[in-house]
Scaffold this motif. Structure first.
Motif, PDB file in Angstrom:
ATOM      1  N   ALA A  30     -49.213  68.141 110.812  1.00 39.08           N
ATOM      2  CA  ALA A  30     -48.800  67.243 110.899  1.00 39.08           C
ATOM      3  C   ALA A  30     -49.051  65.970 110.271  1.00 39.08           C
ATOM      4  N   GLU A  31     -50.009  66.180 109.585  1.00 36.23           N
ATOM      5  CA  GLU A  31     -50.547  64.941 108.848  1.00 36.23           C
ATOM      6  C   GLU A  31     -49.372  64.325 108.072  1.00 36.23           C
ATOM      7  N   SER A  32     -48.889  65.476 107.166  1.00 35.75           N
ATOM      8  CA  SER A  32     -47.888  65.460 106.582  1.00 35.75           C
ATOM      9  C   SER A  32     -46.636  65.374 106.807  1.00 35.75           C
ATOM     10  N   ALA A  33     -46.262  64.584 107.772  1.00 32.78           N
ATOM     11  CA  ALA A  33     -44.862  64.628 108.906  1.00 32.78           C
ATOM     12  C   ALA A  33     -44.778  63.440 109.532  1.00 32.78           C
ATOM     13  N   GLY A  34     -46.406  63.021 109.895  1.00 31.48           N
ATOM     14  CA  GLY A  34     -46.397  62.465 109.486  1.00 31.48           C
ATOM     15  C   GLY A  34     -47.127  61.266 111.623  1.00 31.48           C
ATOM     16  N   ILE A  35     -47.158  62.909 112.226  1.00 34.02           N
ATOM     17  CA  ILE A  35     -46.948  62.795 113.627  1.00 34.02           C
ATOM     18  C   ILE A  35     -48.924  62.669 113.897  1.00 34.02           C
ATOM     19  N   PRO A  36     -49.271  61.738 115.231  1.00 28.13           N
ATOM     20  CA  PRO A  36     -50.411  61.834 115.016  1.00 28.13           C
ATOM     21  C   PRO A  36     -51.350  63.475 115.701  1.00 28.13           C
ATOM     22  N   VAL A  37     -52.539  62.780 115.342  1.00 31.47           N
ATOM     23  CA  VAL A  37     -53.352  64.035 115.887  1.00 31.47           C
ATOM     24  C   VAL A  37     -54.365  63.681 116.895  1.00 31.47           C
ATOM     25  N   TRP A  38     -54.452  64.647 117.711  1.00 34.74           N
ATOM     26  CA  TRP A  38     -55.831  63.460 118.430  1.00 34.74           C
ATOM     27  C   TRP A  38     -56.805  65.402 118.759  1.00 34.74           C
ATOM     28  N   ILE A  39     -58.341  65.362 118.776  1.00 34.71           N
ATOM     29  CA  ILE A  39     -59.090  66.137 118.917  1.00 34.71           C
ATOM     30  C   ILE A  39     -59.904  66.685 119.943  1.00 34.71           C
ATOM     31  N   ILE A  40     -58.990  67.100 120.801  1.00 25.07           N
ATOM     32  CA  ILE A  40     -60.554  67.321 121.904  1.00 25.07           C
ATOM     33  C   ILE A  40     -60.816  68.566 122.139  1.00 25.07           C
ATOM     34  N   ASP A  73     -52.951  56.988 130.681  1.00 24.76           N
ATOM     35  CA  ASP A  73     -52.025  57.313 132.093  1.00 24.76           C
ATOM     36  C   ASP A  73     -50.490  57.352 131.253  1.00 24.76           C
ATOM     37  N   ALA A  74     -50.001  56.474 130.123  1.00 27.16           N
ATOM     38  CA  ALA A  74     -48.949  57.517 129.057  1.00 27.16           C
ATOM     39  C   ALA A  74     -49.053  58.589 127.990  1.00 27.16           C
ATOM     40  N   GLY A  75     -50.210  58.934 128.832  1.00 24.41           N
ATOM     41  CA  GLY A  75     -50.396  60.331 127.421  1.00 24.41           C
ATOM     42  C   GLY A  75     -50.576  60.118 125.891  1.00 24.41           C
ATOM     43  N   GLU A  93     -64.962  57.754 126.341  1.00 22.02           N
ATOM     44  CA  GLU A  93     -64.361  56.828 125.374  1.00 22.02           C
ATOM     45  C   GLU A  93     -62.112  57.047 125.933  1.00 22.02           C
ATOM     46  N   TYR A  94     -61.882  55.911 125.701  1.00 23.60           N
ATOM     47  CA  TYR A  94     -60.940  55.727 126.288  1.00 23.60           C
ATOM     48  C   TYR A  94     -59.776  56.304 124.781  1.00 23.60           C
ATOM     49  N   LEU A  95     -58.984  56.966 124.968  1.00 26.36           N
ATOM     50  CA  LEU A  95     -57.937  57.893 124.080  1.00 26.36           C
ATOM     51  C   LEU A  95     -56.592  56.910 123.998  1.00 26.36           C
ATOM     52  N   LYS A  96     -56.057  56.037 123.671  1.00 22.85           N
ATOM     53  CA  LYS A  96     -54.993  55.543 123.796  1.00 22.85           C
ATOM     54  C   LYS A  96     -53.892  55.414 122.533  1.00 22.85           C
ATOM     55  N   TRP A  97     -52.827  55.284 122.290  1.00 29.44           N
ATOM     56  CA  TRP A  97     -52.011  55.204 121.195  1.00 29.44           C
ATOM     57  C   TRP A  97     -51.373  53.955 121.300  1.00 29.44           C
ATOM     58  N   ARG A  98     -51.810  53.374 119.359  1.00 24.45           N
ATOM     59  CA  ARG A  98     -51.900  52.232 119.358  1.00 24.45           C
ATOM     60  C   ARG A  98     -50.833  51.977 118.575  1.00 24.45           C
ATOM     61  N   GLY A  99     -50.036  53.001 118.472  1.00 22.53           N
ATOM     62  CA  GLY A  99     -49.310  52.090 116.816  1.00 22.53           C
ATOM     63  C   GLY A  99     -47.898  51.960 117.675  1.00 22.53           C
TER      64      GLY A  99
END
Ligand SMILES: Cc1cc2nc3c(=O)[nH]c(=O)nc-3n(C[C@H](O)[C@H](O)[C@H](O)COP(=O)(O)OP(=O)(O)OC[C@H]3O[C@@H](n4cnc5c(N)ncnc54)[C@H](O)[C@@H]3O)c2cc1C
Length: 275
Positions: free
Chosen positions: A29-39, A49-51, A269-275
């Motif tokens: 994922a990292e080498s494809a530039g895809i964000p990774v989230w760990i849960i 809410d936007a996922g 913790e609040y997880l939100k995409w800030r990219g």
């Protein structure tokens, strides 16, 4: 995927069956530039809410455990409450404080989970982590533990941890845990989706006591309410959105700042995409 049962969808979600596959998935994922989230168990998370775009990895299938001499090596997805129960049943003292904490070992280490005067960092020997694309073994002192915090948050992916224990009295340990569980049941709104304590305790203060004194019990936004049972819990009465919870958290912070001059900090913790 969270104990609050709110938040938007993950674009991709993956439960790696073992450590090697997990590492490969993260690297790909990292080498494809895809964000990774760990849960882990999602018991300390508010997800927007936007996922979450990209890949969400859930660690709960990482379950290997090896018993040693008053020591245990355990993978990150193992249940902390289960490990507390199993070690107490052996008469091992050390994690009994954690019987009512519903997270994984990885999630608990990241935020130095604690209760009744105990903290997970006290019994940790070392962790294996994936950090900066390298597998590393870090001793406890390198994790810079403080109240509900470690320096690994958002930086290292915990794969495995080793803990030490002291000989204890099996009966006493089990009775202590049963009594703590009963206290939790009486004091916490476990019948409704929640994420445990929402705010960290300010120094020498209890966030719950402050919120109760400020009249927050029973108040809410949309489907999210401050519990009548415990003012530091926000419950989802069925239809809450992450926006409701976030708005309520902000309303409370403003009110407590105005009334007591205290800047309450969230423990969740609040997880939100800030990219
Ligand atoms: C009813 C209830 C009671 C609670 N009581 C307590 C209590 O008494 N004391 C207390 O401290 N907490 C308590 N909590 C909060 C929560 O259970 C703990 O914070 C727990 O340790 C979170 O673990 P988790 O696996 O659910 O982590 P998650 O909520 O899934 O994740 C939390 C954070 O850890 C990260 N993370 C998870 N796994 C890993 C990993 N393997 N590597 C790197 N990062 C990772 C995530 O990315 C996120 O940043 C309670 C929660 C509930 C619902």
């Amino acid at each position: 995927m969270t104990t609050w049962k709110i938040g938007g969808p993950a674009e991709y979600i993956y439960w790696p069956p073992d450590r090697q596959t997990l590492i490969e998935a993260v690297k790909l994922a990292e080498s494809a530039g895809i964000p990774v989230w760990i849960i882990g168990r999602g018991s300390n998370l508010l997800i927007a809410d936007a996922g979450l775009p990209g890949l969400t990895i859930v660690t709960t299938d990482l379950q290997k455990l090896t018993w040693g001499d008053y020591k245990v090596t355990v993978e990150a997805g193992y249940s902390l409450a289960r490990l507390a129960q199993e070690t107490a049943e052996r008469g091992w003292s050390g994690l009994d404080f954690a019987r009512g904490i519903p997270g994984t070992i990885g999630g608990a280490i990241i935020m130095n989970a604690g209760a009744y005067g105990g903290e997970i960092s006290q019994k940790l020997i070392k962790v294996k982590v994936l950090m900066e694309r390298e597998l590393q073994e870090l001793p406890r002192r390198d994790l810079k533990f403080t109240y509900r915090e470690s320096c690994l948050r958002g930086k290292g992916l915990i794969l495995e941890a080793e803990f030490w224990f002291e000989p204890g009295d099996r009966k006493q340990l089990l009775a202590g845990m049963a009594s703590n569980l009963a206290k939790r049941k009486a004091a916490q709104p476990l019948e409704l989706p929640n994420a445990g304590s929402v705010f960290r305790n300010p120094p020498q203060e209890s966030a719950g006591r402050l919120l109760e004194a400020a009249g927050w019990k029973g108040k809410g936004r949309g489907g999210a309410f401050v519990s009548e049972k415990h003012a530091n819990f926000i419950v989802n009465t069925g239809q809450a959105t992450a926006g409701d919870v976030l708005g309520l958290i902000q309303d409370i912070q403003e009110d407590i700042l105005r009334k007591y001059g205290l800047d309450l900090q969230p423990e969740v913790e609040y997880l939100k995409w800030r990219g």
